[in-house]
Design a protein around this motif. Structure first.
Motif, PDB file in Angstrom:
ATOM      1  N   HIS A 182     -11.956  10.067  -6.142  1.00 54.13           N
ATOM      2  CA  HIS A 182     -11.721  10.484  -4.753  1.00 54.13           C
ATOM      3  C   HIS A 182     -12.524  11.733  -4.393  1.00 54.13           C
ATOM      4  O   HIS A 182     -12.152  12.472  -3.482  1.00 54.13           O
ATOM      5  CB  HIS A 182     -10.235  10.708  -4.473  1.00 54.13           C
ATOM      6  N   TYR A 221      -9.263   0.367   0.581  1.00 57.14           N
ATOM      7  CA  TYR A 221      -7.802   0.353   0.568  1.00 57.14           C
ATOM      8  C   TYR A 221      -7.266   0.575  -0.842  1.00 57.14           C
ATOM      9  O   TYR A 221      -7.989   0.492  -1.834  1.00 57.14           O
ATOM     10  CB  TYR A 221      -7.284  -0.995   1.112  1.00 57.14           C
ATOM     11  N   TYR A 227      -0.483   2.080  -5.305  1.00 51.83           N
ATOM     12  CA  TYR A 227      -0.328   3.407  -4.700  1.00 51.83           C
ATOM     13  C   TYR A 227       0.985   4.049  -5.149  1.00 51.83           C
ATOM     14  O   TYR A 227       1.012   5.206  -5.584  1.00 51.83           O
ATOM     15  CB  TYR A 227      -0.371   3.272  -3.183  1.00 51.83           C
ATOM     16  N   ILE A 239      -9.683   3.328  -5.294  1.00 44.87           N
ATOM     17  CA  ILE A 239      -9.948   2.748  -3.973  1.00 44.87           C
ATOM     18  C   ILE A 239     -10.742   1.465  -4.172  1.00 44.87           C
ATOM     19  O   ILE A 239     -11.771   1.454  -4.851  1.00 44.87           O
ATOM     20  CB  ILE A 239     -10.739   3.724  -3.085  1.00 44.87           C
ATOM     21  N   VAL A 252      -2.607   0.525   1.763  1.00 43.00           N
ATOM     22  CA  VAL A 252      -2.840   1.922   2.126  1.00 43.00           C
ATOM     23  C   VAL A 252      -4.330   2.166   2.345  1.00 43.00           C
ATOM     24  O   VAL A 252      -5.161   1.791   1.508  1.00 43.00           O
ATOM     25  CB  VAL A 252      -2.320   2.857   1.014  1.00 43.00           C
ATOM     26  N   PRO A 254      -7.100   5.096   2.634  1.00 45.20           N
ATOM     27  CA  PRO A 254      -7.254   6.536   2.384  1.00 45.20           C
ATOM     28  C   PRO A 254      -7.951   7.244   3.544  1.00 45.20           C
ATOM     29  O   PRO A 254      -8.838   6.679   4.185  1.00 45.20           O
ATOM     30  CB  PRO A 254      -8.099   6.580   1.109  1.00 45.20           C
ATOM     31  N   ARG A 255      -7.579   8.516   3.782  1.00 43.49           N
ATOM     32  CA  ARG A 255      -8.145   9.243   4.919  1.00 43.49           C
ATOM     33  C   ARG A 255      -8.655  10.632   4.545  1.00 43.49           C
ATOM     34  O   ARG A 255      -9.267  11.310   5.360  1.00 43.49           O
ATOM     35  CB  ARG A 255      -7.096   9.369   6.027  1.00 43.49           C
ATOM     36  N   SER A 464      -1.162  14.309   6.673  1.00 39.94           N
ATOM     37  CA  SER A 464      -1.179  12.914   6.237  1.00 39.94           C
ATOM     38  C   SER A 464      -2.475  12.600   5.491  1.00 39.94           C
ATOM     39  O   SER A 464      -3.557  12.963   5.938  1.00 39.94           O
ATOM     40  CB  SER A 464      -1.050  11.997   7.458  1.00 39.94           C
ATOM     41  N   LYS A 465      -2.358  11.941   4.358  1.00 35.26           N
ATOM     42  CA  LYS A 465      -3.542  11.617   3.555  1.00 35.26           C
ATOM     43  C   LYS A 465      -3.917  10.134   3.632  1.00 35.26           C
ATOM     44  O   LYS A 465      -5.023   9.752   3.278  1.00 35.26           O
ATOM     45  CB  LYS A 465      -3.313  12.003   2.087  1.00 35.26           C
ATOM     46  N   ASN A 466      -2.970   9.301   4.083  1.00 35.90           N
ATOM     47  CA  ASN A 466      -3.200   7.853   4.076  1.00 35.90           C
ATOM     48  C   ASN A 466      -2.630   7.209   5.337  1.00 35.90           C
ATOM     49  O   ASN A 466      -1.819   7.805   6.050  1.00 35.90           O
ATOM     50  CB  ASN A 466      -2.543   7.210   2.846  1.00 35.90           C
ATOM     51  N   HIS A 468      -0.765   3.530   6.425  1.00 32.61           N
ATOM     52  CA  HIS A 468      -0.117   2.348   5.878  1.00 32.61           C
ATOM     53  C   HIS A 468      -0.173   1.188   6.883  1.00 32.61           C
ATOM     54  O   HIS A 468       0.216   1.346   8.038  1.00 32.61           O
ATOM     55  CB  HIS A 468       1.338   2.654   5.515  1.00 32.61           C
ATOM     56  N   CYS A 514     -11.072   7.890   8.941  1.00 32.63           N
ATOM     57  CA  CYS A 514     -10.628   7.258   7.686  1.00 32.63           C
ATOM     58  C   CYS A 514     -11.851   6.870   6.858  1.00 32.63           C
ATOM     59  O   CYS A 514     -12.980   6.899   7.341  1.00 32.63           O
ATOM     60  CB  CYS A 514      -9.765   6.021   7.975  1.00 32.63           C
TER      61      CYS A 514
END
Length: 814
Positions: A182, A221, A227, A239, A252, A254-255, A464-466, A468, A514
């Motif tokens: 990541h 995703y 996750y 990922i 999920v 990732p952002r 927020s990291k993700n 959904h 994202c």
């Protein structure tokens, strides 16, 4: 590739109007030359001639567009630039294929996929395929097979900052993420993809998320179970990539990511050297509240405005740590000002421009997070705010309680600076989100009311990291988790780039960011002398990610296109529906349609049985057609029903009558508003009919005539407008009255809970035919019911629309 082949292909393109172009199938569109918003075929042909002449004479893009602008002055520079790029690119790509086919040296073509953990099953299966260059196989499988493309209003993060895909040339360095660690890194691109597209797109839409992609787009995703498992174990989840159309509920996206950056103790400007940490703190103050002016030939003055006395000592401390013994530092009633004579420092700050032009220099954005955080922390004190949940709750007492996490807001009138701040937020491990309010509004300050010349960008730093995926509403009353996965129609250009590694980009649409995938796979020419020989390629191990060299023998392949398509269709995951304990899966209509198209419906049925799936061979379109026939037959019986209800001796018994249905496109519009109809049927009961003509309504002039009541099925089928009532969450059908200037207003409540619904349905014989089409009616506990109906003045409807209580979702009020 020979330059002449691109010229010949451009010459062979057929000029046509946009409406004619839209009717063409996808493979024919590449042979057509059209321009959106231009209806004259003669003008379209003239533009084509200008492009052709430019390739023949080696003219630049600017020279060509200057000529085009003379004959199409109403089109914007961006519109013309995009059109030029896409059509010349199509000509070059087509010329490359044509060169392969016409060259006597090239006998075969070989499909080469990038083999790693992100490779799709289709590309993995096609990898190494060798076919004669004139084999029909290439008509279907010449890459890219997964266009993996974004809508034309999507932006992407590059080393130069944020860019619209329209502006991307393909030679930029793009922000990417290592799928295993990541870690954020910058990766060059192999090519840019752009082409006209008309069809379905997947729209992931939520209050703080917005992404519009083609259905076969490779989404970055993390599966929901991986996750949760990895998070529980404190490990980093890998990922992966999968097509947007196959995303599962709760997957999920990732952002955020991890940025290492450059550790640099000092910053050099001309002959001066500054401590990096304090310099970044100073830049935060300067970019938010600072300005520089020249006082004389060799002297300048920096002002840091600050009305809050609590911040003055911090600004003084920062300036003393940086400029002591270099510049003069003074405190004044409105903040701090610094005077000096160093030319290089003056020019460094002067190039950053005025407030609406400011930006963060590129070299500063490459520093490590601790330095980036220092800039952000001082910037927000000058031009921002922090929403602290604990502080908000203590102020509000028991009246209201904030239910969100702490987050920060930054303000700026500079679009470039807004982009730069969002990049810094990402590199500090947080999620950026940008909003632009309308400019030119009046704002009240302490010394009066002023009109803002430049719009103010609002940049949120979120925790927020993700994101959904929610493919359906989930316990809406308890958790508020609404559906955020939709399929919509789209027409326009789509874009993407292919990266050399990772194959994941950082993208943004409508300010929401994202990580997402990109295009892959290429075709290589093969000479007949190479047949039987081995060539090497690099493959990544799916478990460890380590690269290894492998060899493949070049020989003609016997792959059957139908077999590959069959594998592609049958390998898709089925959408989960119903009770998890029963493990019943429903195959979507889109999959059934493709199975019919490629003649493998029997294989699909067999697969469905193996997976204990439910398959409906009647598509939604056929259901619409069949139910339409039923309602045409039922009009006469509906009139009899009305007469029976209105008879003097009749007493309402709560009988139901099918009166209309929500078409597929209307259901999609309603779902976007947060409503999810359990059935497409609209019904009316006898009590509602009596209510529509009662004496009280007649006195007010709002009752319907018998003729108009009998006309209800036609009104629902062809309304003047359909309105979404935001306050009451209802759907309103509007039509012109047959007898006076007023409007007929029919309110339909979606998923109305009606007592003894199943019993009431069974009492009406007409439901029997409808039940055969919509099997789910057997189990429903609510239905779409006409709640009330009557007449209303047009101005009353307009009043609600202007008050933002009503929203027209189809048609218009005449």
């Amino acid at each position: 590739m020979k330059f002449e082949e691109a010229i010949d292909y451009l010459k062979s393109m057929i000029p046509m109007k946009k409406e004619e172009f839209n009717k063409l199938s996808a493979h024919l569109k590449y042979r057509a030359f059209t321009i959106a918003k231009v209806s004259s075929e003669d003008l379209i042909n003239k533009v084509k001639q200008i492009y052709t002449k430019a390739l023949e004479e080696g003219k630049t893009k600017a020279e060509s567009l200057q000529e085009v602008h003379k004959i199409l002055p109403n089109l914007t520079a961006n519109h013309l630039s995009t059109h030029y790029n896409n059509n010349v690119m199509i000509a070059y790509n087509a010329g490359r294929i044509r060169h392969f086919k016409e060259s006597s040296a090239v006998q075969y073509l070989m499909y080469n996929a990038i083999l790693d953990g992100h490779t799709t099953n289709l590309c993995r299966k096609l990898h190494g395929t060798v076919k004669p260059k004139d084999d029909p196989f290439w008509d279907k499988f010449y890459p890219p097979n997964h266009h993996n493309c974004y809508s034309e209003d999507t932006e992407v993060l590059t080393l130069e900052g944020w860019k619209s895909f329209k502006e991307v040339k393909g030679n930029e360095i793009f922000a990417s993420i290592n799928p295993d660690t990541h870690e954020i890194e910058y990766v060059p691109a192999c090519r840019k993809i752009a082409y006209p597209y008309k069809g379905k797109m997947i729209h992931l839409k939520a209050p703080n998320f917005d992404l519009l992609v083609t259905p076969d787009h490779n989404m970055a995703y993390i599966s929901s179970w991986k996750y949760k498992y990895r998070k529980k174990k404190g490990k980093i989840p890998k990922i992966e990539l999968r097509e947007a159309r196959t995303l599962a509920d709760s997957d999920v996206i990732p952002r955020t990511g991890n940025w290492k950056g450059i550790e640099k103790e000092t910053i050099q400007i001309g002959n001066l050297e500054f401590d990096t940490y304090y310099f970044m703190k100073f830049m935060g103050w300067y970019l938010s509240e600072g300005s520089i002016t020249k006082k004389s030939k060799n002297h300048w003055q920096i002002k840091i405005s600050q009305e809050k006395d609590e911040y003055i000592p911090e600004i003084l401390d920062t300036c003393n740590s940086l400029f002591k013994n270099l510049f003069n530092i003074h405190k004044w009633t409105g903040g701090i000002f610094i005077t000096g004579s160093d030319k290089s420092f003056y020019e460094y700050l002067k190039k950053l421009g005025k407030s609406y032009e400011k930006y963060i220099p590129a070299e500063l954005k490459q520093l490590s997070p601790k330095y980036l955080r220092a800039l952000l922390d001082t910037y927000i004190k000058g031009d921002g705010t922090t929403y602290n949940t604990q502080k908000i709750n203590s102020k509000k007492g028991n009246k209201w309680e904030a239910n969100f996490s702490d987050y920060k807001i930054y303000f700026t009138s500079s679009k470039k600076l807004a982009d730069d701040i969002s990049e810094l937020i990402l590199k500090c491990g947080k999620l950026p989100s940008i909003k632009l309010p309308s400019g030119g509004e009046e704002v009240k300050f302490k010394n009066g009311i002023y009109k803002i010349k430049h719009p103010v960008w609002i940049i949120a730093e979120l925790n927020s990291k993700n994101f959904h995926i929610r493919k359906r509403d989930r316990n809406k009353a308890k958790t508020g988790q609404k559906r955020n996965y939709f399929e919509i129609d789209y027409e326009g250009y789509v874009y993407c780039v292919e990266l050399e590694k990772n194959h994941i980009l950082y993208v943004r649409r409508n300010g929401k960011c994202c990580w997402s995938g990109n295009c892959r796979s290429v075709v290589y020419p093969v000479h007949k002398n190479q047949l039987g020989k081995k060539i090497s390629y690099i493959e990544a191990d799916e478990e460890t990610g380590k690269l290894r060299r492998k060899e493949i023998k070049i020989k003609p392949s016997k792959l059957n296109p139908k077999t590959i398509l069959k594998d592609k269709i049958l390998s898709q995951e089925f959408q989960f529906r119903g009770n998890p304990e029963k493990a019943i899966y429903e195959i979507p209509d889109s999959l059934i349609d493709r199975a019919i198209k490629y003649g493998i419906i029997e294989d699909l049925i067999k697969t469905a049985k193996n997976y204990f799936c439910k398959i409906k061979l009647s598509t939604e379109g056929e259901c619409e057609k069949n139910i339409r026939k039923i309602f045409v037959k039922s009009k006469e019986s509906f009139e009899d029903f009305i007469q029976e209800v209105l008879s003097l001796n009749f007493k309402p018994k709560g009988r139901l009558k099918p009166i209309g249905w929500l078409s597929k496109d209307l259901r999609e519009l309603i779902k976007q508003k947060g409503l999810n109809p359990k059935t497409p049927l609209i019904v009316i009961n006898d009590k509602r009919i009596i209510h529509s003509i009662r004496d009280v309504k007649a006195i007010r002039g709002s009752s319907l005539s018998v003729k108009e009541i009998k006309n209800l099925p036609d009104i629902l089928e062809n309304p003047e407008a359909v309105i979404f009532d935001k306050i009451h969450q209802n759907i309103i059908y509007v039509s012109s009255s047959l007898e006076d200037p007023k409007k007929n207003k029919i309110i339909v409540e979606i998923n109305y809970k009606l007592k003894k619904l199943k019993k009431l349905i069974k009492q009406e014989p007409e439901f029997k035919d409808i039940l055969e089409i919509y099997e789910e009616l057997e189990n429903i506990d609510s239905i779409n019911l006409i709640k009330t109906l009557g007449k209303v003045e047009k101005r009353q409807i307009i009043k609600h629309i202007n008050a933002n209580e009503y929203e027209i979702i189809r048609g218009k009020i005449h």
